[in-house]
Design a protein around this motif. Structure first.
Motif, short mmCIF file in Angstrom:
data_model
loop_
_atom_site.label_atom_id
_atom_site.label_comp_id
_atom_site.label_asym_id
_atom_site.label_seq_id
_atom_site.Cartn_x
_atom_site.Cartn_y
_atom_site.Cartn_z
N THR B 424 0.83 -1.20 0.00
CA THR B 424 0.00 0.00 0.00
C THR B 424 0.86 1.25 0.00
OG1 THR B 424 -1.55 -1.26 1.31
CG2 THR B 424 -1.96 1.09 1.14
N GLY B 425 1.90 1.24 0.84
CA GLY B 425 2.79 2.41 0.91
C GLY B 425 3.40 2.72 -0.45
N ILE B 426 3.92 1.68 -1.09
CA ILE B 426 4.56 1.90 -2.40
C ILE B 426 3.51 2.34 -3.41
CG2 ILE B 426 5.92 0.85 -4.24
CD1 ILE B 426 7.00 -1.12 -2.13
N SER B 427 2.32 1.71 -3.33
CA SER B 427 1.30 2.05 -4.33
C SER B 427 0.84 3.50 -4.15
CB SER B 427 0.13 1.08 -4.25
OG SER B 427 -0.54 1.27 -3.03
N LEU B 428 0.87 3.98 -2.89
CA LEU B 428 0.49 5.39 -2.67
C LEU B 428 1.46 6.32 -3.37
CD1 LEU B 428 -0.71 5.44 1.03
CD2 LEU B 428 -2.05 5.92 -1.01
N LEU B 698 9.30 -7.90 -5.64
CA LEU B 698 7.99 -8.51 -5.86
C LEU B 698 6.89 -7.61 -5.30
CD1 LEU B 698 7.34 -11.21 -7.17
CD2 LEU B 698 7.09 -12.19 -4.88
N LEU B 699 7.13 -7.09 -4.08
CA LEU B 699 6.13 -6.22 -3.46
C LEU B 699 5.97 -4.94 -4.29
CD1 LEU B 699 6.96 -6.54 0.36
CD2 LEU B 699 5.21 -7.72 -0.95
N THR B 700 7.09 -4.43 -4.80
CA THR B 700 7.02 -3.22 -5.61
C THR B 700 6.21 -3.48 -6.88
OG1 THR B 700 9.18 -2.56 -4.76
CG2 THR B 700 8.40 -1.42 -6.74
N GLY B 707 -1.24 0.84 -7.34
CA GLY B 707 -0.99 2.28 -7.42
C GLY B 707 -1.74 2.90 -8.59
N PHE B 708 -1.80 2.17 -9.70
CA PHE B 708 -2.55 2.68 -10.86
C PHE B 708 -4.02 2.87 -10.49
CE2 PHE B 708 0.43 0.67 -14.29
CZ PHE B 708 1.39 1.62 -13.97
N ILE B 709 -4.56 1.87 -9.79
CA ILE B 709 -5.98 1.95 -9.42
C ILE B 709 -6.20 3.10 -8.44
CG2 ILE B 709 -7.86 0.72 -8.26
CD1 ILE B 709 -6.53 -1.90 -9.35
N LEU B 710 -5.34 3.17 -7.41
CA LEU B 710 -5.49 4.25 -6.43
C LEU B 710 -5.29 5.61 -7.09
CD1 LEU B 710 -3.53 2.89 -3.32
CD2 LEU B 710 -5.99 3.16 -3.58
N ALA B 742 5.11 4.58 -12.79
CA ALA B 742 5.74 3.28 -12.52
C ALA B 742 7.26 3.42 -12.56
CB ALA B 742 5.26 2.26 -13.54
N THR B 743 7.75 4.21 -13.50
CA THR B 743 9.20 4.39 -13.61
C THR B 743 9.77 5.05 -12.36
OG1 THR B 743 8.88 4.68 -15.97
CG2 THR B 743 11.02 5.33 -15.09
N VAL B 744 9.09 6.10 -11.89
CA VAL B 744 9.58 6.78 -10.70
C VAL B 744 9.62 5.82 -9.52
CG1 VAL B 744 9.00 8.56 -8.99
CG2 VAL B 744 8.92 9.09 -11.43
N VAL B 745 8.58 5.02 -9.38
CA VAL B 745 8.53 4.07 -8.27
C VAL B 745 9.66 3.04 -8.40
CG1 VAL B 745 7.17 2.20 -7.26
CG2 VAL B 745 6.06 4.34 -7.87
N VAL B 746 9.80 2.50 -9.59
CA VAL B 746 10.82 1.46 -9.78
C VAL B 746 12.22 2.03 -9.56
CG1 VAL B 746 11.89 -0.06 -11.49
CG2 VAL B 746 9.41 0.00 -11.26
N VAL B 747 12.47 3.22 -10.09
CA VAL B 747 13.80 3.81 -9.91
C VAL B 747 14.07 4.08 -8.44
CG1 VAL B 747 15.20 5.88 -10.37
CG2 VAL B 747 13.98 4.76 -12.24
N SER B 748 13.08 4.65 -7.73
CA SER B 748 13.29 4.92 -6.29
C SER B 748 13.53 3.62 -5.55
CB SER B 748 12.07 5.60 -5.69
OG SER B 748 11.64 6.64 -6.48
N ALA B 749 12.77 2.59 -5.89
CA ALA B 749 12.94 1.30 -5.22
C ALA B 749 14.34 0.76 -5.51
CB ALA B 749 11.87 0.32 -5.69
N CYS B 750 14.79 0.91 -6.75
CA CYS B 750 16.12 0.40 -7.11
C CYS B 750 17.20 1.15 -6.36
CB CYS B 750 16.36 0.54 -8.61
SG CYS B 750 15.41 -0.66 -9.56
#
Lengths: 244, 773
Positions: B424-428, B698-700, B707-710, B742-750
């Protein structure tokens, strides 16, 4: 000190330890864990290293096992000095040549007994089947139990199965019975003895428990970072006859 | 723990700074506006009429509650600017010959006021001057009451009446193509035959006066003089846009910071619970020594407060910095002479209280549990984790999994709630990114509907006053005009029950080829010969449904009042209007074939030539070119859009980083022994990294669709919350926006993964073997 073993042929030497020292910097204080250890470990031997805590036995085992670096000296394993090995070479060394058994078993809690063994067999070159390894330590019936469902002795036997499943050249055991009561400890030692006898795996067991020394081919006494004595048991006691 | 404290503080900084930025900008704009309005006498009531003798002013003055009155002459003019070939229109407003205006006074930025005895001097609005790089002394051409004239700029000014300088009916301010000019009353009176007369009036009213009463009485006075209906400040266009902006800031200040604060509370909860479980033994020891539960509880609360206070302090500093940046951007849109940046202490205390409250709410349970732990129990290590096979394995996919993958999925499965909260946190963060950047898609969608589906004309030409339909032949005769359709537009008040709305009614040709009315599915509809069609949002405001009878009060000419059925609703994102068949509207107005203007489709090769000819046509008061309007819209939005994309990216990145980093650090703390054991067994660094980071990966990945839905839901909420009669924002989100999020999330996660990976490389293998679980 070990002159009486010189008749053994050179190719049977698994480890040749020469002038090994290890100094830890603990804050302001320098701790000399090893002060120049020389010894040889031969193929198919079962060695028990004895010594009180702080004697340097764990440090020696860790360096031989490729977990720690030496301050000076050499550990020649099959002609190669592992004290000069790179991080990657050490990983490979541990992966293919050494089996470890720890005092606190160090099983993966999320995996069953069979899967804990498979962790090793999956990456080994010529492993046994996890079920076979577990059968050797007498756990053929508890394949699908998680560590939390096993007793301490059972967990340690899973750890032994895991260590031998890759068919390692050498098995290094750090206080394998340290966390177990004596009856359970004996079951674990029986498993180790069986592996050494049936598979011919060179085995080093470190312990501060003098009574275990009876099952060894040779007993290495350490104190204060030095080998004080190496003795040879003319008659090895089966673990079942050990008492403490 | 330094890294984790930093990551949590960063999330708090984001939340607090967004809040401080939005609220402080809103307060600053409010304060600046109020001060500017007060200091420069912004009127409270406005009305336009055709022509009234100056003497009417006395009668207006007699209306109870009227305080100050200013009569003016105002007109729309065409400008002819050298080197700028596109059509430019302007609102020309008179200023008194002696002294400065009583109401809506000018702030002279450069130059001076006009000389009353010169009929070619004007003061121009600052935005327009800047857009054309005009300075006092420059000149340009203008068509004033059909006469071409050179006007000399003597001053550059700002007015509370035109803080937002937008042409009526335009979708955004256009400083290049729309100007405000001020000219001496005497000169304008001469030019427009308004000597001793006026056509525009502005009032202020006393504090105890009722606005509605004043409006009714004023309307009854000016009705005879062609009054177009008076209105209060809230309907004044510049003021309206400002108020909408404030509403938007307020809403954003509610939505975005709440998300951050919630995420921060969650992270604090996770980190504090973990810290407490690591420190069980110390807690037990302290309690064994006689420390009370309260002292232990306070110790952890202090730790939470310290993290939160670091976050709040940083958030205020960043918020002020961002607020000033945002203020500057708003100053481009809203022309105030100055911006008074205002950070009220209450904003700071509110931010602090909310954050501290949320942080404590998120952690109090763990702290309480820790302080209540009996010493003997706390001395014991926590009971070992129990695992079981996951659903994936129970449905028979088990044999396909490698051991490391098995570890990953069982770890996720063991703590489903924590995993879910992490997701949920990541999706937010993904949702924030979408909500922060979807305005670009919304704008594209609006433009597409407005200009590509509905208004397909290339040019709209408006006449000075209603004109015979024959006038269109003159336009059709211009070289390059391919097609022309006429329209009639008339101001009207629409009434249903006790609700009313002042707008205009457009009469268009049925079966038009240029102007299409769209139904709710954006399909063109046929305009029936009778009745009226309303913008859907207008029907909501009036509470009227198709089939109901609407009362139409025309505010021009003979001012007929008629009832007519609403025969349909149409979708429009900008403005609110009624549409009728042109002939039906003409019949309603009892005026024959009058038209207000025409829609043209033109050959683009002839465009500039057509503008030139339109400038010369006395009848034509204004020309709007669709392409210019679209281009200008994007130009004016561009900077703000970039700013919000920048802020949203940073904020979303912060959340994703904060959540992933903290989860990774905690996972590392919990699993370091397990991972070290695997290293000892011969696993490489990459292989154990897979176990630790694979879980987060996996969680990301699972978080992104959520996140798309929210994000989509948040966009819909924002769109609904910000709907107004000025515009409705379509909740349209394009694939590019999703993929950017999605890119911003993935890059931050990486990035956070790489930092933790660095720690994995330094795992102490020996220590892991010596410690008990």
């Amino acid at each position: 000190m070990n002159g009486h073993m010189t008749e053994v042929q050179a190719e049977d030497i698994v480890f040749n330890v020469k002038g090994l020292t290890k100094v830890y910097q603990m804050g302001e204080v320098k701790v000399h864990a090893l002060r120049g250890v020389d010894m040889e470990i031969y193929s198919r031997e079962l060695i028990v290293m004895l010594g009180p805590s702080g004697s340097g036995k764990s440090t020696l085992l860790n360096i031989i096992g490729g977990l720690d670096t030496a301050t000076s000296g050499q550990v020649i394993y099959r002609g190669k000095d592992i004290t000069k090995a790179t991080e990657q070479e050490l990983t490979e060394y541990r992966r293919f040549h050494v089996g470890f058994v720890f005092q606190f078993y160090n099983l993966i809690p999320s995996l069953t007994a069979r899967e804990n063994v498979a962790v090793v067999t999956d990456i080994a070159k010529r492993p046994m089947k996890p079920e076979d390894a577990l059968a050797i330590v007498g756990l053929g019936e508890r394949l699908d139990h998680f560590p939390s469902q096993l007793s301490g002795g059972e967990q340690q036997r899973v750890a032994i199965a895991r260590a031998i499943s890759k068919n390692p050249e050498v098995l290094l055991c750090d206080e394998p019975t340290g966390a177990l009561d004596s009856a359970t400890g004996i079951v674990v030692l029986e498993a180790l003895e069986r592996v050494n006898r049936e598979l011919g795996t060179t085995t080093v067991v470190i312990t501060h428990n003098v009574d275990i020394a009876g099952m060894a081919d040779r007993v290495v006494h350490l104190s204060n970072g030095l080998i004080s004595e190496i003795t040879r048991n003319i008659v090895k006691k089966p673990p079942g006859q050990l008492r403490w | 723990m330094r890294g984790q404290v930093f990551a949590i503080a960063l999330v708090i900084v984001s939340g607090v700074s967004t809040y401080v930025m939005l609220i402080s900008v809103m307060d600053s704009l409010n304060l600046t506006r109020d001060k500017f309005y007060k200091d420069y006498g912004f009127a409270e009531v406005f009305a336009s009429l055709k022509r009234a003798p100056e003497i009417l002013k006395n009668r207006i003055d007699e209306i109870p509650g009227v305080d100050q009155i200013e009569t003016r002459v105002a007109a729309n003019v065409k400008l002819d600017i050298k080197g700028f070939p596109e059509p430019v229109t302007a609102r020309l407003v008179s200023v008194p010959d002696v002294g400065s205006p009583l109401l809506n006074r000018l702030y002279i930025r450069r130059g001076r006021m006009v000389d009353p005895w010169k009929d070619n001097e004007v003061v121009v609005s600052e935005a327009f001057a800047e857009a054309h790089r005009f300075k006092p002394g420059d000149s340009f051409g203008a068509v004033i009451n059909s006469k071409w004239k050179t006007l000399v700029i003597v001053g550059i000014a700002l007015s509370p009446e035109f803080v937002l300088q937008a042409r009526p009916g335009a979708i955004s301010p256009d400083y290049k193509r729309y100007a405000i000019l001020w000219m001496g009353r005497n000169a304008m009176g001469t030019a427009y035959d308004m000597k001793g007369a006026f056509n525009d009036v502005a009032l202020t009213i006393s504090d105890d006066a009722r606005l509605n009463d004043v409006l009714i009485q004023l309307d009854s006075l000016i009705d005879h003089y062609g009054g177009l209906g008076s209105y209060g400040r809230k309907d004044q266009i510049s003021h309206r846009f400002l108020s909408e902006e404030f509403k938007q800031l307020q809403r954003s200040a509610e939505i975005f910071p709440s998300i951050f604060i919630a995420v921060a509370a969650f992270l604090l909860n996770v980190v504090i619970s973990r810290t407490i479980s690591l420190q069980r033994e110390q807690i037990a020891t302290l309690k064994a020594f006689g420390y009370s539960n309260r002292v232990i509880g306070i110790h952890y609360i202090k730790m939470v407060l310290l993290i939160v206070l670091i976050g709040i302090a940083g958030g205020i500093a960043v918020g002020v910095w961002l607020g000033k940046g945002l203020g500057k951007i708003y100053m481009e849109f809203y022309r105030f002479p100055y911006l008074i940046y205002d950070l009220r202490p209450s904003v700071v205390t509110t931010a602090a209280f909310i954050t501290i409250g949320a942080a404590l709410a998120g952690t109090i349970h763990s702290v309480w549990k820790a302080s209540m732990l009996p010493p003997a129990e706390a001395m014991q290590p926590e009971t070992p984790a129990r695992y079981r096979k996951t659903i994936i394995e129970r449905i028979g996919l088990g044999p396909l999994l490698s051991q490391p993958t098995r570890i990953i999925i069982r770890n996720i499965g063991r703590r489903p709630i924590k995993s879910l909260l992490t997701i949920t946190g990541i999706s937010l963060s993904c949702a924030i990114m979408i909500a922060g950047t979807f305005s670009r898609d919304a704008v594209d969608f609006m433009i597409n509907v407005q200009f590509r589906l509905s208004q397909k004309e290339d040019m709209t030409v408006t006449f000075v006053e209603p004109t015979s339909k024959k006038a269109v032949y003159e336009l059709k005769g211009l070289a390059g005009v391919e097609h022309a359709e006429v329209f009639r537009s008339v101001p009207a008040r629409l009434r249903f029950g006790h609700r009313s709305y002042r707008t205009s009614i457009h009469g268009i040709e049925p079966d038009s080829n240029l102007h299409f009315l769209l139904d709710m599915n954006l399909k063109p509809i046929h305009l029936p010969p009778d009745g009226i069609v309303l913008t859907d949002y207008l029907s909501t405001i009036l509470g009227i449904r198709p089939g109901d009878m609407l009362t139409v009060e025309v505010l021009e000419g003979k001012r007929p009042i008629r009832q007519m059925p609403v025969i349909g609703l149409i979708k429009q994102y900008i403005g609110l209007q009624g549409y009728m068949d042109l002939s039906a509207l003409n019949r309603l107005l009892r005026e024959g074939n009058a038209i207000s203007g025409a829609y043209l489709s033109v050959d683009s090769l002839y465009q500039h030539e057509i503008y030139r000819r339109l400038i010369d046509m006395p009848r034509v008061v204004g020309t709007v070119v669709r392409k210019d309007e679209i281009r200008n819209f994007y130009e004016t939005q561009a900077e703000a859009l970039l700013f919000f994309t920048f802020v949203a990216t940073i904020l979303a990145g912060t959340i994703a980083f904060g959540v992933v980093y903290n989860s990774a650090r905690i996972a590392l703390a919990e699993r370091s022994r397990e991972l070290a054991s695997l290293r000892v067994l011969g696993y490489t660094r990459a292989e154990i990294s897979y176990i630790l980071l694979g879980e987060l990966g996996l969680l990301t990945l699972a978080a992104i669709p959520l996140g798309f839905i929210l994000g989509r839901a948040l966009c819909t909420y924002i769109a609904i919350a910000l709907s107004s009669d000025l515009f409705r924002i379509p909740a349209s989100v394009e694939p590019a926006t999703y993929s950017l999020a999605a890119t911003v999330v993935v890059v931050s996660a990486c990035v956070s993964g790489l930092i933790v990976r660095h720690r994995l490389d330094r795992l102490d293998l020996v220590a892991a073997l010596k410690t008990r679980e």
